[in-house]
Design a protein around this motif. Structure first.
Motif, short mmCIF file in Angstrom:
data_model
loop_
_atom_site.label_atom_id
_atom_site.label_comp_id
_atom_site.label_asym_id
_atom_site.label_seq_id
_atom_site.Cartn_x
_atom_site.Cartn_y
_atom_site.Cartn_z
N MET A 1 0.69 -1.34 -0.05
CA MET A 1 -0.05 0.17 0.61
C MET A 1 0.68 1.16 0.06
SD MET A 1 -1.64 0.55 4.00
CE MET A 1 0.10 -0.16 4.66
N LYS A 2 0.16 2.42 -0.76
CA LYS A 2 0.88 3.79 -0.48
C LYS A 2 0.79 4.50 0.44
CE LYS A 2 2.37 7.55 -3.23
NZ LYS A 2 2.39 7.32 -4.35
N GLU A 26 6.58 2.93 0.11
CA GLU A 26 5.47 1.55 -0.05
C GLU A 26 5.43 0.96 1.16
OE1 GLU A 26 3.23 0.57 -2.22
OE2 GLU A 26 3.38 2.37 -3.50
N ALA A 27 4.82 -0.08 1.96
CA ALA A 27 4.42 -0.65 2.41
C ALA A 27 3.59 -1.72 2.83
CB ALA A 27 4.03 -0.05 4.00
N ALA A 28 4.07 -3.07 2.92
CA ALA A 28 3.21 -4.11 2.67
C ALA A 28 1.72 -4.17 3.97
CB ALA A 28 3.95 -5.58 3.36
N ASP A 29 1.87 -3.56 5.00
CA ASP A 29 0.64 -3.21 5.94
C ASP A 29 1.69 -2.49 7.08
OD1 ASP A 29 3.20 -5.18 7.58
OD2 ASP A 29 2.23 -6.77 7.88
N ASP A 31 2.05 -2.55 10.14
CA ASP A 31 3.80 -2.72 10.83
C ASP A 31 4.74 -2.28 9.96
OD1 ASP A 31 2.20 -3.52 13.03
OD2 ASP A 31 2.25 -6.39 12.57
N ASP A 32 4.84 -3.00 8.38
CA ASP A 32 6.19 -2.54 7.79
C ASP A 32 6.11 -1.24 7.58
OD1 ASP A 32 7.80 -3.02 6.12
OD2 ASP A 32 6.77 -2.61 4.05
N ASP A 57 -2.39 6.86 5.17
CA ASP A 57 -3.22 5.75 3.37
C ASP A 57 -3.01 6.84 2.01
OD1 ASP A 57 -5.50 7.03 3.30
OD2 ASP A 57 -6.78 5.26 3.32
#
Length: 80
Positions: A1-2, A26-29, A31-32, A57
């Motif tokens: 997700m951006k 960009e992050a996977a979730d 926590d990331d 987001d």
């Protein structure tokens, strides 16, 4: 997700916020995203060290808001 990360300083007297920097990533979730933000807080060239951050987001909805605490920030205060 951006995501968009906003770093800021907070003034205790009136809870005013001064934005020091904004970054997109960009992050996977979530926590990331938090991990990315904490790493950037210590490596970005900002006029001051941030004491808090907000992660939003792509639509601008706040996903996380929190205080930055860590050894790098505390170490800088000890040498100042």
């Amino acid at each position: 997700m951006k995501i968009m990360i906003e770093f800021y300083r907070t003034r205790e007297a009136d809870d005013a916020h001064a934005v020091l920097g904004r970054e997109t990533a960009e992050a996977a979730d979530l926590d990331d995203a938090i991990e990315i933000a904490r790493l950037l807080a210590g490596t970005l060239n900002m006029p001051q060290r941030p004491d808090a951050m907000t992660i939003a987001d792509a639509n601008g909805a706040t996903l996380y808001s929190g205080v930055l605490v860590g050894e790098a920030i505390n170490a800088e205060r000890l040498t100042s």
